[in-house]
Scaffold this active site. Structure first.
Site, PDB file in Angstrom:
ATOM      1  N   CYS A  52      -6.710  10.890  -3.021  1.00 39.26           N
ATOM      2  CA  CYS A  52      -5.894  11.190  -4.201  1.00 39.26           C
ATOM      3  C   CYS A  52      -6.249  10.212  -5.328  1.00 39.26           C
ATOM      4  O   CYS A  52      -6.457  10.614  -6.482  1.00 39.26           O
ATOM      5  CB  CYS A  52      -4.413  11.093  -3.846  1.00 39.26           C
ATOM      6  N   CYS A  53      -6.345   8.908  -4.988  1.00 35.29           N
ATOM      7  CA  CYS A  53      -6.722   7.915  -5.999  1.00 35.29           C
ATOM      8  C   CYS A  53      -8.142   8.174  -6.504  1.00 35.29           C
ATOM      9  O   CYS A  53      -8.436   7.942  -7.678  1.00 35.29           O
ATOM     10  CB  CYS A  53      -6.640   6.498  -5.419  1.00 35.29           C
TER      11      CYS A  53
ATOM     12  N   CYS B 290       1.677   5.150 -10.161  1.00 34.49           N
ATOM     13  CA  CYS B 290       2.159   6.520  -9.984  1.00 34.49           C
ATOM     14  C   CYS B 290       3.512   6.525  -9.255  1.00 34.49           C
ATOM     15  O   CYS B 290       3.756   5.705  -8.366  1.00 34.49           O
ATOM     16  CB  CYS B 290       1.162   7.324  -9.161  1.00 34.49           C
TER      17      CYS B 290
ATOM     18  N   CYS C  62       3.898   6.462  -5.346  1.00 40.29           N
ATOM     19  CA  CYS C  62       3.335   5.315  -4.637  1.00 40.29           C
ATOM     20  C   CYS C  62       3.838   3.984  -5.189  1.00 40.29           C
ATOM     21  O   CYS C  62       3.189   2.954  -4.999  1.00 40.29           O
ATOM     22  CB  CYS C  62       1.806   5.357  -4.718  1.00 40.29           C
TER      23      CYS C  62
ATOM     24  N   CYS D  92      -6.018   0.879  -5.998  1.00 39.37           N
ATOM     25  CA  CYS D  92      -6.296   2.315  -6.078  1.00 39.37           C
ATOM     26  C   CYS D  92      -7.777   2.616  -6.008  1.00 39.37           C
ATOM     27  O   CYS D  92      -8.180   3.742  -5.765  1.00 39.37           O
ATOM     28  CB  CYS D  92      -5.724   2.885  -7.368  1.00 39.37           C
TER      29      CYS D  92
HETATM   30  S1  SF4 Z   1      -1.393   5.985  -6.807  1.00 38.96           S
HETATM   31 FE1  SF4 Z   1      -0.614   7.607  -5.407  1.00 38.96          FE
HETATM   32  S2  SF4 Z   1      -0.227   9.450  -6.671  1.00 38.96           S
HETATM   33 FE2  SF4 Z   1      -1.471   7.970  -7.887  1.00 38.96          FE
HETATM   34  S3  SF4 Z   1      -3.544   8.652  -7.616  1.00 38.96           S
HETATM   35 FE3  SF4 Z   1      -3.178   7.060  -6.029  1.00 38.96          FE
HETATM   36  S4  SF4 Z   1      -2.397   8.156  -4.194  1.00 38.96           S
HETATM   37 FE4  SF4 Z   1      -2.339   9.576  -5.948  1.00 38.96          FE
END
Ligand code: SF4
Length: 256
Positions: free
Chosen positions: A128-129, A209, A212, A235
């Protein structure tokens, strides 16, 4: 301020050497001097700043606004920020008079292929990151030879050796506030009447985010509320994944 030695203007040394030389020569300057040097002499049109518009972002942005309000400010719009962060971003942009803020979005195709329901952070945070931060970050900084961040040494045990100048592939990353303490930041914010991020009052000291990020307790690292309960501490935009991503992008490639 003295100009860099001619040696640094040749291609005979690596960017890593250049960053080490800059650190040795200028790493102990005040943040305001570092920013003035970086924008005014070292990188001129070839530098940007990356901001999360988080808990302490106002300090770096205010320092930069004293030098050049039109410096490109890159904001990774992951689509997962707190609404309060987006409002705070608009407030700071307006109050500091920043004129070149850019929202950097994930690739539509990546979201479609890998996160069609917007829930990837629950099953694979690293991926996701990667699609929401690392790839967009590499794309955003690709046109520049250097960029600034607001990272500080005190923020976490993983950042205690953070230099002001460091290399990331063929580019230089500058952390003007690396040696400032939490007290330095608070004093600067108070002296310049900078508005706090609204979530700081609720115990959030490092704000990313929404899925998280959680508040931290007294005595914990500022970043203890990021990916709490997991081994993840960064991240990826400050780790080797960014270097790998950038290694495939030339310094002059600005069409990304
Ligand atoms: S901090 Fe969390 S929501 Fe944001 S990009 Fe990374 S995993 Fe995804």
């Amino acid at each position: 301020m003295a100009r860099l030695p001619m040696l640094l203007e040749t291609n005979e040394i690596t960017v890593a050497d250049e960053a080490r030389a800059l650190e040795a020569r200028y790493g102990n300057l005040d943040p305001a001097q570092i920013i003035e040097l970086a924008i005014g002499q070292l990188f001129k049109q070839d530098i940007a700043v990356v901001s999360s518009f988080g808990a302490e972002s106002s300090v770096l942005l205010h320092l930069i606004a004293q030098v050049n309000r039109a410096l490109p400010v890159l904001f990774l719009e992951t689509g997962k920020h707190f609404p309060a962060t987006l409002r705070y971003r608009d407030q700071l942009v307006h109050e500091l008079g920043l004129t070149a803020v850019q929202d950097i979005h994930p690739l539509k195709q990546s979201l479609k292929d890998e996160d069609p329901f917007g829930a990837l952070s629950m099953t694979n945070k690293d991926r996701c990151c990667y699609i929401r931060k690392v790839e967009p970050m590499a794309r955003a900084v690709a046109p520049y030879r250097a960029w600034m961040t607001g990272r500080k040494q005190f923020q976490a045990s993983t950042r205690t050796a953070l230099p002001v100048f460091e290399s990331v592939g063929a580019r230089v990353r500058i952390n003007p506030l690396a040696r400032w303490t939490s007290a330095d930041l608070k004093a600067y914010m108070a002296a310049n009447q900078l508005p706090p991020h609204p979530l700081v009052a609720e115990g959030y000291r490092s704000i990313g985010c929404m899925p998280c990020t959680s508040p931290v307790k007294e005595g914990e690292d500022d970043r203890a509320g990021r990916w709490a309960g997991t081994d993840k501490t960064e991240c990826g935009i400050h780790l080797t994944g960014l270097t790998d991503q950038l290694s495939n992008i030339s310094l002059t490639d600005s069409n990304l």
